[in-house]
Design an enzyme around this catalytic site. Sequence first.
Site, mmCIF file in Angstrom:
data_model
loop_
_atom_site.group_PDB
_atom_site.id
_atom_site.type_symbol
_atom_site.label_atom_id
_atom_site.label_comp_id
_atom_site.label_asym_id
_atom_site.label_seq_id
_atom_site.Cartn_x
_atom_site.Cartn_y
_atom_site.Cartn_z
ATOM 1 N N ASP A 67 0.822 -1.277 -0.032
ATOM 2 C CA ASP A 67 -0.274 -0.042 -0.101
ATOM 3 C C ASP A 67 0.927 1.085 0.041
ATOM 4 O O ASP A 67 2.102 1.330 0.013
ATOM 5 C CB ASP A 67 -1.276 0.032 1.215
ATOM 6 C CG ASP A 67 -0.348 -0.568 2.316
ATOM 7 O OD1 ASP A 67 0.870 -0.472 2.675
ATOM 8 O OD2 ASP A 67 -1.037 -0.977 3.319
ATOM 9 N N ASP A 136 -7.216 -2.817 14.669
ATOM 10 C CA ASP A 136 -8.609 -3.146 14.300
ATOM 11 C C ASP A 136 -8.715 -4.186 13.250
ATOM 12 O O ASP A 136 -9.917 -4.438 12.961
ATOM 13 C CB ASP A 136 -9.448 -1.852 13.725
ATOM 14 C CG ASP A 136 -8.766 -1.502 12.510
ATOM 15 O OD1 ASP A 136 -7.596 -2.143 11.879
ATOM 16 O OD2 ASP A 136 -8.890 -0.316 11.772
ATOM 17 N N HIS A 138 -6.929 -4.738 10.902
ATOM 18 C CA HIS A 138 -6.811 -4.809 9.110
ATOM 19 C C HIS A 138 -5.487 -5.255 8.829
ATOM 20 O O HIS A 138 -4.420 -5.630 9.419
ATOM 21 C CB HIS A 138 -7.088 -3.283 8.919
ATOM 22 C CG HIS A 138 -5.668 -2.455 9.090
ATOM 23 N ND1 HIS A 138 -6.127 -1.337 9.637
ATOM 24 C CD2 HIS A 138 -4.595 -2.348 8.893
ATOM 25 C CE1 HIS A 138 -4.808 -0.504 10.150
ATOM 26 N NE2 HIS A 138 -3.892 -1.325 9.805
ATOM 27 N N GLU A 143 -9.653 -1.855 5.563
ATOM 28 C CA GLU A 143 -10.176 -1.325 6.941
ATOM 29 C C GLU A 143 -11.240 -2.255 6.956
ATOM 30 O O GLU A 143 -11.904 -2.703 6.248
ATOM 31 C CB GLU A 143 -10.812 0.107 6.803
ATOM 32 C CG GLU A 143 -9.518 1.190 6.514
ATOM 33 C CD GLU A 143 -8.545 1.181 7.637
ATOM 34 O OE1 GLU A 143 -8.624 0.268 8.698
ATOM 35 O OE2 GLU A 143 -8.080 2.239 7.519
HETATM 36 C C1 F6R Z 1 1.337 -1.342 6.260
HETATM 37 C C2 F6R Z 1 0.178 -1.828 6.386
HETATM 38 C C3 F6R Z 1 -0.548 -2.110 7.432
HETATM 39 C C4 F6R Z 1 0.374 -2.296 8.944
HETATM 40 C C5 F6R Z 1 -0.376 -2.202 10.016
HETATM 41 C C6 F6R Z 1 0.204 -2.386 11.455
HETATM 42 O O1 F6R Z 1 1.973 -1.618 4.870
HETATM 43 O O2 F6R Z 1 0.113 -2.782 5.302
HETATM 44 O O3 F6R Z 1 -1.502 -2.775 7.539
HETATM 45 O O4 F6R Z 1 0.947 -3.724 8.750
HETATM 46 O O5 F6R Z 1 -1.146 -1.178 10.139
HETATM 47 O O6 F6R Z 1 1.239 -1.478 11.290
HETATM 48 P P1 F6R Z 1 2.471 -1.557 12.482
HETATM 49 O O7 F6R Z 1 3.384 -2.597 11.960
HETATM 50 O O8 F6R Z 1 2.884 -0.182 12.472
HETATM 51 O O9 F6R Z 1 1.693 -1.619 13.690
#
Ligand code: F6R
Length: 262
Positions: A67, A136, A138, A143
């Site tokens: 992403d 959450d 994701h 989301e």
């Molecule tokens: C980032 C991504 C997100 C993160 C998630 C956890 O490329 O795809 O889904 O993996 O938000 O983020 P962290 O690792 O910072 O807790």
Amino acid sequence: MRVIIRKTYEEISIEAANLVRARIEKKPDLVLGLATGSSPLGLYKELINMNRKKLISFKKVRTFNLDEYYGLKGDHPQSYRYFMDTNFFNHIDIDKTNTMVPDGTAKDWEEFCIYYENQIKKSGGIDLQVLGIGSDGHIAFNEPGSSLASRTRLVALDAQTIEDNARFFENKDQVPRFALSMGVGTILEAKEIILIANGKKKAPAIAKAIEGPITSLISASALQMHPRVTYFLDQEAASELKRIDYYKFVEQAEKEIGKEIF
Ligand code: F6R
């Protein structure tokens, strides 16, 4: 699903790096799906070390990131392209032209998303996808409520994600409201998936993803439908799981037969 639990984040990062290394050894031109965020940082650090010691090479590896914030240029310090360059790509022997991150400046995002999906297909598909998980539930920027069949597309970020990611920006208002993200359906097409999670904050999402029902409200729960998923969890992230004893038992059994049991 394999669920590997270790006391510390360092330990799970090493375990995850060993898995990535084994897959690259088997297929030097591996197509690797990558994530940003804090969860894979330890993995990237270990892979950089292995590369420095010449234990693995990324010369033939191709990568696709999950992403990118929509509206940020690749040289913006909070863009995911910048994150990947500074935390990983600049420190390994990868050919940068083989590293793909969605273009957050693409004017026609619909066309770009089709192009991105086609690039993945043209590469032969993602062999190994690295994931983190949001508090959450994701994965990528899918989301709660994202279709489990979703493809790469423009997504509106949830208030919780904006809150979580505000720590990287000067203030909450600077966090982009949109992102380009692989869909859950795109991720499920990867041949193998690993998910790294650490810390207490991730414990409820991890429990729901692994042991809860499959629901679009926890997009990581869709991984239950994938045949080759390994979770790497520290003790805190695993703390709300009910079947820890079984996961440890399976790991022991793997050692006995010398093979991974999914
Ligand atoms: C980032 C991504 C997100 C993160 C998630 C956890 O490329 O795809 O889904 O993996 O938000 O983020 P962290 O690792 O910072 O807790």
